[in-house]
Design an enzyme around this catalytic site. Structure first.
Site, PDB file in Angstrom:
ATOM      1  CB  CYS A  98     -50.953  37.825  23.256  1.00 34.60           C
ATOM      2  SG  CYS A  98     -52.394  38.740  22.731  1.00 34.60           S
ATOM      3  CG  HIS A 147     -54.175  33.274  22.042  1.00 31.90           C
ATOM      4  ND1 HIS A 147     -53.126  33.274  22.942  1.00 31.90           N
ATOM      5  CD2 HIS A 147     -54.215  34.521  21.498  1.00 31.90           C
ATOM      6  CE1 HIS A 147     -52.574  34.494  22.939  1.00 31.90           C
ATOM      7  NE2 HIS A 147     -53.214  35.257  22.083  1.00 31.90           N
ATOM      8  CB  CYS A 174     -49.084  39.366  17.001  1.00 33.17           C
ATOM      9  SG  CYS A 174     -50.647  38.475  17.061  1.00 33.17           S
TER      10      CYS A 174
END
Length: 401
Positions: free
Chosen positions: A95, A348, A379
């Site tokens: 991510c 995302h 995160c």
């Protein structure tokens, strides 16, 4: 002679984010073409920067395969028409891919090796489901290094609720609802659109269209809607689709420069990089990762959390953001946090998201000369967190009335 330099975020753009899957607007669009589109859009907006002066291009993707493979930084640079003298690389930190593209290029500028660099990320989660091409080493589980649930992000989010019982499902639902409302308000006010690069798309029937807006928004969301949703990661759980970021396709790209290049080319930077940090936590509760990474970044900068005037926190899950706010004593609905909503509404696209946070922070800095410092944090799967602290070049030291 190379000299230590300030690192500036000159500009950033992104494609609109699309819903992943066959019904999403990018189903018939290649991942690398999304990154190409963002790169072309960024260079067109910054014509004072000669393309042959770009020292490197870093582009992140989590699934580095298929149309997201082949050393994206180099292949996208060629496809976007940058001179063949411009090199490129690919980055992978799940991510935090685009965030790592920025910090890696920023570090290279900071030590005086580079003057100008492009940094971004792309993720086509429709073509490449998370972990779809991965073959995790069996020792992870066999030798009890990593809990089997650690590879399921929704399970890791449920575990934040387990660890912090005072962080309730109702608080999480409210945060998710407000994200949807804030994104729509930002759209209505024209805040998000200026940094979007339109993308030509083709539907299942072969008809062409234009992607101009983020596709996954649900502005009518109510608390009643959220209370009624299933909890897919655990029976009677607390994480729902309404408090999770949806599966998303999209690309982001930023232009970074050192102090010398800013002066020479007459650039007007939107932010200055102050510090950055990454940290590791237990993979099975990866959502708390930005807490230690933010503490490290604050320490490097010689700042405290009270110095941060604007926060752009990636909403992988509502509970994950709330756990960070709770740790630092910040209210769930603090107006400094995610002013224009976040990933719960916008999506995302894993490795692309870090630069989206920076784009939104940069635009808010321009409106807020009273704010000196901002934070972008997220995160990261397998138990990590990433944080970058930025300074507002428009800061005037005057308090807002």
């Amino acid at each position: 002679m190379a000299e230590i330099s300030d690192v500036f975020f000159v500009d950033g753009v992104r494609t609109p984010f699309g819903r992943a899957g066959e019904k999403g607007m990018y189903w018939n669009t290649r991942a690398d073409d999304l990154a190409v589109k963002a790169t072309i859009g960024l260079m067109e907006r910054n014509q004072a920067v000669p393309a042959d002066r770009i020292d490197d291009v870093a582009i992140a993707a989590t699934s580095q395969t298929g149309d997201q493979g082949l050393t994206l930084g180099r292949s996208v640079a060629i496809l976007a028409g940058l001179p063949q003298t411009v090199p490129g690389l690919a980055v992978e930190r799940m991510c935090a891919g685009a965030m790592t593209s920025v910090t890696t290029m920023g570090a290279s500028i900071g030590v005086g090796m580079y003057d100008l660099a492009l940094a971004g990320g792309v993720e086509h989660m429709g073509h490449h489901p998370i972990g779809g091409n991965a073959d995790p080493n069996p020792r992870f589980v066999a030798e009890k290094m990593v809990d089997p649930g650690a590879l399921n992000m929704g399970v890791t989010a449920e575990r934040i609720f387990d660890r912090f019982p005072h962080l309730t499902k109702e608080r999480s639902d409210r945060f998710g609802m407000l994200s949807q409302h804030k994104v729509q308000a930002a759209y209505d006010a024209g805040k998000i659109q200026p940094d979007l690069v339109s993308v030509a798309i083709k539907d299942a029937e072969g008809a062409w269209g234009l992607a101009t807006e983020d596709e996954g928004r649900r502005p009518q969301t109510t608390m009643e809607d959220l209370a009624a949703l299933k909890t897919p990661f655990r029976p009677h759980g607390r994480v729902t689709a309404g408090t999770s970021s949806p599966l998303t396709d999209g690309a982001t790209m930023s232009l970074l420069a050192g102090g010398g290049a800013v002066k020479e080319l007459g650039l007007a930077p939107k932010m200055r990089m102050v510090s950055f940090a990454f940290a590791g936590v237990q993979p099975e509760i990866m959502g708390i990762g930005p807490i230690p990474s933010t503490e490290k970044a604050l320490k490097k900068a010689g700042l405290s959390i009270s110095d941060i005037g604007l926060f752009e926190l990636n909403e992988a899950f509502a509970i994950q953001v709330i756990s960070l706010l709770d740790h630092f004593g910040i209210a769930d609905d603090d107006p400094r946090v995610n002013q224009w909503g976040g990933a719960i509404a916008l999506g995302h696209p894993l490795a692309a998201s870090g630069v989206r946070l920076m784009i939104q922070l940069a635009a808010q800095f321009a409106e807020r000369p009273d704010v000196r410092y901002g934070l972008t944090a997220m995160c990261v799967g397998l138990g990590q967190g990433g944080s970058v602290i930025w300074e507002n070049p428009h800061y005037d030291g005057k308090k807002r009335k």
